[in-house]
Design a protein around this motif. Structure first.
Motif, short mmCIF file in Angstrom:
data_model
loop_
_atom_site.label_atom_id
_atom_site.label_comp_id
_atom_site.label_asym_id
_atom_site.label_seq_id
_atom_site.Cartn_x
_atom_site.Cartn_y
_atom_site.Cartn_z
N PRO A 113 15.30 16.51 -1.29
CA PRO A 113 14.36 15.89 -0.34
C PRO A 113 15.06 14.69 0.30
N LEU A 114 14.96 14.55 1.60
CA LEU A 114 15.60 13.45 2.32
C LEU A 114 14.57 12.60 3.05
N ILE A 115 14.90 11.33 3.22
CA ILE A 115 14.09 10.44 4.05
C ILE A 115 15.03 9.48 4.78
N ASP A 116 14.83 9.34 6.08
CA ASP A 116 15.65 8.41 6.85
C ASP A 116 15.31 6.98 6.46
N VAL A 117 16.31 6.12 6.48
CA VAL A 117 16.11 4.74 6.06
C VAL A 117 15.06 4.04 6.93
N SER A 118 14.95 4.43 8.19
CA SER A 118 13.92 3.84 9.04
C SER A 118 12.53 4.25 8.59
N ASP A 119 12.39 5.46 8.06
CA ASP A 119 11.10 5.91 7.53
C ASP A 119 10.79 5.26 6.18
N MET A 120 11.83 4.92 5.43
CA MET A 120 11.62 4.14 4.21
C MET A 120 11.02 2.78 4.55
N ALA A 121 11.54 2.17 5.60
CA ALA A 121 11.01 0.88 6.04
C ALA A 121 9.56 0.99 6.47
N ARG A 122 9.22 2.09 7.13
CA ARG A 122 7.85 2.33 7.57
C ARG A 122 6.92 2.44 6.35
N ALA A 123 7.39 3.08 5.30
CA ALA A 123 6.59 3.21 4.08
C ALA A 123 6.39 1.86 3.40
N VAL A 124 7.43 1.03 3.40
CA VAL A 124 7.30 -0.31 2.82
C VAL A 124 6.24 -1.10 3.58
N ASP A 125 6.22 -0.97 4.90
CA ASP A 125 5.21 -1.66 5.70
C ASP A 125 3.81 -1.24 5.28
N TRP A 126 3.62 0.04 4.98
CA TRP A 126 2.31 0.50 4.49
C TRP A 126 1.99 -0.13 3.14
N ALA A 127 2.97 -0.15 2.26
CA ALA A 127 2.72 -0.59 0.89
C ALA A 127 2.43 -2.08 0.80
N VAL A 128 3.02 -2.90 1.67
CA VAL A 128 2.76 -4.35 1.58
C VAL A 128 1.34 -4.69 2.01
N GLN A 129 0.67 -3.74 2.65
CA GLN A 129 -0.71 -3.98 3.10
C GLN A 129 -1.74 -3.13 2.36
N ARG A 130 -1.29 -2.27 1.47
CA ARG A 130 -2.19 -1.30 0.84
C ARG A 130 -3.30 -1.99 0.05
N LYS A 131 -4.51 -1.47 0.18
CA LYS A 131 -5.66 -1.97 -0.56
C LYS A 131 -5.89 -1.11 -1.81
N PRO A 132 -6.47 -1.66 -2.86
CA PRO A 132 -6.64 -0.89 -4.09
C PRO A 132 -7.54 0.34 -3.93
N GLU A 133 -8.46 0.31 -2.97
CA GLU A 133 -9.31 1.48 -2.76
C GLU A 133 -8.55 2.65 -2.13
N ASN A 134 -7.35 2.40 -1.67
CA ASN A 134 -6.51 3.46 -1.10
C ASN A 134 -5.43 3.85 -2.10
N GLY A 135 -5.84 4.57 -3.13
CA GLY A 135 -4.89 5.06 -4.12
C GLY A 135 -4.95 4.39 -5.47
N GLY A 136 -5.74 3.31 -5.60
CA GLY A 136 -5.84 2.61 -6.87
C GLY A 136 -4.97 1.36 -6.89
N ARG A 137 -5.29 0.46 -7.81
CA ARG A 137 -4.51 -0.79 -7.89
C ARG A 137 -3.06 -0.51 -8.26
N ILE A 138 -2.83 0.43 -9.16
CA ILE A 138 -1.48 0.84 -9.56
C ILE A 138 -1.23 2.24 -9.00
N LEU A 139 -0.19 2.39 -8.22
CA LEU A 139 0.08 3.69 -7.59
C LEU A 139 1.57 4.00 -7.63
N ASN A 140 1.90 5.15 -8.20
CA ASN A 140 3.25 5.72 -8.13
C ASN A 140 3.18 6.91 -7.18
#
Length: 366
Positions: free
Chosen positions: A210-237
């Protein structure tokens, strides 16, 4: 928002700080790094640190517990970042990837940080033949690197309080960055095509990655720094990538060969089956982060690398012994006696933790 990116001067971090700065122009953005790979720059027009308000220098194993006061989010990217380095520096891999990560997260939680983001890895699934692995499947790490990542995840899950913790189990990274790595499968193929006009696949080409471009990794980090606990739970892997970017190695090599005219390709079709093959199910990430889904296709990543390397006038046939290979970069520091065997700087003036914030930051405000 006030965001701290730990490990910002690496392959992924350089892209993450740019993405966060562009997405959140009014946020305060700080970086923290020990600068092992600060010199591994491409011909970027600007230093990636230009996007930061402050750059702190230091070892993640030594961050003071009170350092995290006032931050909204902490992103932990710092790591001994692949299997060869994990094998060479097994003890440090555990110290940095696992122990330091957990201590940082505990201190962040105590300081009232709202979101903690950890860069984990799909390599925790180990040898995973059969159906794509989801977050509900068992993990089976087989390397020091993978073991450190799952151990960190497990410890993070035990941290109490209100801090939202997201462990992004990234697919294999690829793509162009201001601080390039060529010790990644797709990046290696493109470097071979441009420097040697030939790609050699040592396996029969059938293994899945499975591959992911580094720019898409950055996009995912942007989601995670704002994620609320109701969106997946307080702890999410969460597996982080896209189902469309599960590729067989031979298809990666073929795509690169087609994109670089004149490149020949050899695949060892007689090689025994390679057990290092796995696909990953990214359906949960698609469900929880619909606005932050990967945008880069395989061809996008290939062309980004081709254009980036050409702009560097890249032609190094011996690139596997260059600073763009992370293990080689560390070994060069050790050989020059800049780093000790436990990867601590030896030729720098000592800075005490209490003096860190006063003595070891760079103000990058315009």
């Amino acid at each position: 928002m006030k965001i701290l990116v730990i490990g910002n001067m690496g392959y992924v971090g350089s892209v993450v700080v740019r993405e966060l700065a562009l997405r959140h122009p009014s946020a305060t953005l700080h970086g923290y790094d020990t600068a092992y790979f600060a010199h591994c720059l491409t011909n970027a027009e600007l230093l990636p640190e230009r996007y930061l308000d402050q750059q702190f220098m230091g070892d993640v194993r030594d961050i003071p517990a009170d350092f995290f006061e006032g931050y909204t989010a902490v992103v932990q990217l710092a790591a001994i970042s692949n299997d060869p380095m994990g094998d060479r520096f097994a003890a440090v891999t555990a110290e940095v990837n696992q122990q330091a990560t957990v201590e940082i997260a505990k201190a962040a939680a105590q300081a009232g940080v709202e979101n903690f983001v950890f860069a984990s890895s799909c390599s925790i699934y180990g040898i995973a033949l059969g159906a794509p692995r989801s977050e509900l499947d068992p993990v089976a790490p087989v390397t020091a690197y993978a073991c450190s990542k799952i151990a960190a995840e497990e410890a993070l899950a035990g941290i109490g309080g209100d801090m939202v913790i997201t462990s992004l189990r990234f697919a294999t990274a690829c793509g162009m960055s201001e601080r390039l790595r060529l010790d990644l499968v797709l990046n290696d193929f493109v470097a071979c095509a441009l420097s040697q006009q030939h790609i050699t696949v040592l396996s029969d080409g059938s293994p899945w990655r499975p591959l992911i471009d580094v720019s898409d990794m950055a996009r995912a980090v942007d989601w995670a720094v704002q994620r609320k606990p109701e969106n997946g739970g307080r702890i999410l892997n969460i597996n982080t990538g896209s189902n469309e970017r599960n590729h067989q190695v031979r298809d990666l090599a073929t795509a690169v060969a087609k994109a670089v005219p004149g490149t020949t390709l050899s695949i060892n079709t007689q090689a025994p089956a390679d057990s290092r093959s796995y696909q990953v199910d990214f359906s949960l990430f698609a469900k929880l982060a619909p606005e932050h889904q990967p945008q880069m296709t395989l061809i996008d990543s290939v062309m980004g690398l081709i254009n980036g390397l050409k702009s560097m006038e890249f032609s190094d046939t011996q690139f596997r012994a260059s600073r763009y290979m992370r293990l080689h970069a560390l070994q060069a520091h050790i050989t020059a006696r800049r780093l000790s065997e436990n990867l601590r700087w030896q030729m720098c003036d000592a800075v005490t933790p209490s003096a860190l914030s006063a003595a070891t930051h760079i103000n990058l405000e315009a």
